[in-house]
Design a protein around this motif. Structure first.
Motif, mmCIF file in Angstrom:
data_model
loop_
_atom_site.group_PDB
_atom_site.id
_atom_site.type_symbol
_atom_site.label_atom_id
_atom_site.label_comp_id
_atom_site.label_asym_id
_atom_site.label_seq_id
_atom_site.Cartn_x
_atom_site.Cartn_y
_atom_site.Cartn_z
ATOM 1 N N HIS A 87 0.837 -1.206 0.000
ATOM 2 C CA HIS A 87 0.000 0.000 0.000
ATOM 3 C C HIS A 87 0.870 1.253 0.000
ATOM 4 C CE1 HIS A 87 -4.192 -1.284 0.138
ATOM 5 N NE2 HIS A 87 -3.774 -2.327 0.845
ATOM 6 N N ALA A 161 -6.636 7.382 -2.571
ATOM 7 C CA ALA A 161 -7.699 6.583 -1.939
ATOM 8 C C ALA A 161 -8.232 5.525 -2.906
ATOM 9 C CB ALA A 161 -8.825 7.489 -1.458
ATOM 10 N N LYS A 162 -8.382 5.898 -4.169
ATOM 11 C CA LYS A 162 -8.848 4.941 -5.168
ATOM 12 C C LYS A 162 -7.798 3.859 -5.394
ATOM 13 C CE LYS A 162 -12.046 3.713 -8.023
ATOM 14 N NZ LYS A 162 -13.290 3.155 -7.458
ATOM 15 N N GLU A 164 -5.647 2.779 -3.230
ATOM 16 C CA GLU A 164 -5.685 1.898 -2.056
ATOM 17 C C GLU A 164 -6.861 0.921 -2.157
ATOM 18 O OE1 GLU A 164 -6.005 2.136 2.761
ATOM 19 O OE2 GLU A 164 -4.941 3.716 1.679
ATOM 20 N N GLN A 165 -8.013 1.425 -2.561
ATOM 21 C CA GLN A 165 -9.190 0.566 -2.709
ATOM 22 C C GLN A 165 -8.936 -0.520 -3.752
ATOM 23 O OE1 GLN A 165 -12.483 2.513 -4.584
ATOM 24 N NE2 GLN A 165 -13.953 0.914 -4.038
ATOM 25 N N LEU A 166 -8.358 -0.147 -4.884
ATOM 26 C CA LEU A 166 -8.098 -1.115 -5.953
ATOM 27 C C LEU A 166 -7.043 -2.141 -5.552
ATOM 28 C CD1 LEU A 166 -8.192 1.263 -9.048
ATOM 29 C CD2 LEU A 166 -9.910 -0.449 -8.377
ATOM 30 N N THR A 168 -6.409 -3.142 -2.480
ATOM 31 C CA THR A 168 -7.074 -4.037 -1.519
ATOM 32 C C THR A 168 -7.925 -5.055 -2.261
ATOM 33 O OG1 THR A 168 -7.075 -2.348 0.196
ATOM 34 C CG2 THR A 168 -8.680 -4.127 0.434
ATOM 35 N N LEU A 169 -8.668 -4.589 -3.252
ATOM 36 C CA LEU A 169 -9.497 -5.484 -4.056
ATOM 37 C C LEU A 169 -8.639 -6.539 -4.754
ATOM 38 C CD1 LEU A 169 -12.253 -6.189 -5.364
ATOM 39 C CD2 LEU A 169 -11.681 -4.517 -7.137
ATOM 40 N N LYS A 172 -7.217 -9.054 -2.107
ATOM 41 C CA LYS A 172 -8.205 -9.926 -1.459
ATOM 42 C C LYS A 172 -9.036 -10.714 -2.451
ATOM 43 C CE LYS A 172 -8.647 -7.463 2.847
ATOM 44 N NZ LYS A 172 -9.519 -6.867 3.824
#
Length: 179
Positions: A87, A161-162, A164-166, A168-169, A172
């Motif tokens: 990250h 932020a986007k 980080e979201q991507l 994480t996706l 996971k």
């Protein structure tokens, strides 16, 4: 390097890092010199081209990210340590607007060397996560760095932020765990 020359070098690289984070890779060299408290001639003597200044900023961050990987080895959870570091790599690449693209358009030797440093730094984090059974053994650090860089480039217009979201996706997955 003389002490005053080293001080000027450090001031310029710090000012450039801040300007690039704020304004992108084509930040004003004159503004960078002013922020560093040096003259334009001093900046151009130390960094004859924009590319040489971008390289110095990039190398400094790579060193910081490599050191951070070493720090995270002390974390109790290997997977947490690995994902935290990925990250941080992605956030850096996303927030230094234009730096990644600028570096990709230049001679590859320095960029490849920095990539090798990141792979080597993250390798211990990955190995530990694999050894603990938290990550599949066929995953390579080179693949994870490519993933982080790809996400950072794709998400750059939308921000950290986007990204980080991507990330994480991607880490996971989208499916439910199988029992």
């Amino acid at each position: 390097m003389r002490a005053d020359a080293q001080r000027n070098y450090d001031l310029i690289v710090t000012a450039a890092s801040e300007a690039i984070a704020r304004d992108g890779a084509y930040a004003s060299l004159e503004e960078i010199a002013r922020s560093a408290g040096v003259g334009s001639a001093t900046l151009h003597r130390r960094f004859p081209t924009r590319w040489s200044l971008l390289q110095a900023v990039f190398r400094g961050c790579i060193r910081n990210l490599a050191a951070r990987a070493g720090d995270l080895l002390a974390e109790p959870d290997a997977l947490d340590a690995l994902t935290t570091w990925l990250h941080e790599v992605t956030a850096y690449a996303t927030t230094t607007r234009g730096l990644a693209e600028s570096l990709l358009n230049e001679p590859p030797e320095e960029t490849e060397a920095c990539g090798a440093i990141l792979v080597a730094a993250g390798e211990q984090l990955l190995r530990r996560a694999i050894d603990e059974g938290a990550v599949r053994p066929d995953i390579t650090m080179a693949d994870l760095i490519i993933l982080a860089n790809g996400i950072s480039l794709a998400a750059q217009p939308m921000g950290a932020a986007k990204a980080e979201q991507l990330l994480t996706l991607a880490l996971k997955g989208i499916g439910r765990s199988q029992p």
